[in-house]
Design a protein around this motif. Structure first.
Motif: not given
Length: 496
Positions: A126, A161-162, A315, A317, A352, A421
């Protein structure tokens, strides 16, 4: 917030690795893969978990997995390199041994290059912060009458990111951070997976560089010295034999073996790395996609994606892909083999969870997987209960900590005022969850009379227990009116 930096990841020599296992990788279609399944010869077959074949989960581990205590932990080993840090969670802890996983975290400085490495176990990464890319180096071209070498590699893709990256065992990768701040990636290796056929120890094979432990918290890990120190795979071969095999001179072999290289396995790049950018390949990619689609239309089953061209990232996120959303509580985004098919062969998945202020998720249990949870932001309280009703974890967790929720253990997670988170890695490609609160809860599926007699409560209280929460999985802070509070108090009195 999505960062703009780029963590150039993954010299994924996936096709090359698969050619070793599957000699006809480039020509083999999925219908052939189905044939292997029928013959029981496919090394990427669904895996031991789906068929109950825990081939490499040793009996001694089963005997040691009567878990009475869990803890949210931070890394306990730190390997410093020239341009970054690799941190390990202690794999000898009972919670990690019983889950059959090893966890590490890479922190890569700007212009830092994580040197090529491959592992003996499939793993899921991740991207906490940064943007990796794929890269493969090989081949030769001709220009006029002059024959020369040119760098040719796999399609370059920007990650962010994510993103979740899924890789089989034996796949070489590297990472480069060309951003302005640190890049961070958390990786979970499934050492009990069917792809790891030696034992349950993680083995990282360095194609370049070396590693040497720099910081130890607590006692030295027994039986896992290979994670603490090591040189690259070229270092002990006979130099003349290497020179002959690789077609290079002895001086180059000395460089490959890195006998005096003290930089570690994350090094600084003096100049920016040069490779083909995505823009240069867009036309070729478009052509390949059109050809693939044309071939699909010409086949009865409509499937012909090869292992070599499988998608490796997704992804989680992105709010647009949220699976469960509560405007007062938060959101959950799940990633399983339906969204990323390669997870089917790895028998791994992830999700997530973003919880808003004071929101909760649970109580629930995961039916068919262990969950390894890494806190990416905020704080929260975690409670976990085992099969005999005893509490095995009651702890406040914070960013950078990791905790394990064993299969079928019941867990409640509540965010603090600053929210919580976390990303959950799961040891099944399609993890199933059973809730005890909300619209889809196990309690709601029971008849009112069963609830009333099970808990010695009135029928009215049983109805309220079934229907008090309308949301699914994620719940905002509870706010009840005075009338509802009086009704609940009266129901409690009548129960007594």
């Amino acid at each position: 917030m999505v960062t703009s930096k780029v963590l150039d990841l993954m010299s994924i020599s996936l096709c090359l690795a698969l050619v070793v296992v599957l000699p006809s990788c480039f020509a083999q279609r999925l219908e052939g893969e189905w044939q292997w399944q029928l013959q029981g010869q496919n090394p990427w077959q669904f895996g031991g978990r789906q068929h109950g074949q825990y081939r490499y989960r040793q009996q001694q581990f089963r005997e040691e997995c009567d878990i009475w205590s869990l803890t949210a932990a931070e890394p306990s080993r730190r390997i410093e390199s020239e341009a970054g840090v690799t941190e390990y969670w202690d794999p000898t802890q009972q919670q990690f041994r019983c889950a059959g996983v090893v966890v590490l975290r890479h922190v890569i400085e700007p212009k830092g290059l994580l040197l090529p490495t491959y592992a003996n176990a499939p793993h899921v990464t991740y991207i906490v912060q940064g943007c990796p890319q794929t890269f493969q180096s090989k081949t030769r071209i001709e220009k006029g009458s002059e024959r020369r070498f040119r760098d040719e590699h796999q399609r370059i893709e920007r990650f962010r990111e994510g993103d979740v990256l899924a890789l089989p065992a034996g796949v070489a990768k590297w990472c480069y951070n060309d951003g302005d701040s640190r890049a961070i990636a958390i990786t979970v290796f499934d050492t009990s997976n069917f792809q790891n056929q030696l034992d349950e120890n993680l083995r990282l094979f360095l194609l370049a560089g070396s590693r040497q432990i720099q910081e130890i918290r607590g006692e030295r890990w027994e039986g896992v010295r290979h994670l603490e120190e090591g040189r690259n795979i070229f270092s002990s071969f006979d130099q003349e034999l290497l020179a002959e095999t690789l077609g290079v001179n002895i001086e180059t072999v000395n460089r490959l073996q890195g006998q005096n290289d003290q930089r570690g396995n994350i090094v600084f790049v003096e100049k920016s790395l040069q490779f083909l950018s995505p823009e240069f390949q867009e036309e070729e990619i478009r052509r390949e996609e059109l050809e693939r689609e044309a071939r699909r239309r010409g086949r009865d089953n409509g499937l012909e994606e090869t292992f070599c061209s499988m998608k490796l990232r997704h992804n989680i996120n992105n709010p647009a892909e949220t699976d469960i959303f509560n405007p007062r509580g938060g959101r959950i985004t799940a990633l399983n083999s339906n969204k990323l098919p390669i997870l089917h062969f790895l028998q791994l998945s992830a999700s997530k969870v973003n919880l808003y202020q004071d929101a909760t998720v649970g109580p629930f249990w995961t039916v068919n997987a262990h969950c390894i949870c890494y806190v990416t932001r905020g704080r929260g309280r975690i409670q976990i209960v085992r099969d005999n009703g005893k509490l095995v974890l009651d702890q406040e967790v914070q960013e950078g900590q990791l905790f394990v929720v064993p299969q079928n253990f019941v867990v409640i997670k509540q965010a603090s005022r600053e929210g919580l988170e976390y990303v959950a890695f799961k040891t099944s490609d399609n993890a199933m969850v059973s809730h005890l609160a909300g619209r889809t809860s196990a309690l709601r599926s029971l008849p009112v009379e069963v609830l009333a007699n099970s808990y010695l409560i009135s029928r009215e209280t049983a109805l309220h227990l079934k229907h008090s929460r309308k949301s699914v999985a994620v719940f905002g802070p509870r706010s009840i009116s005075r009338r509802e509070e009086e009704r609940e108090r009266a129901a409690a009195v009548s129960d007594e």
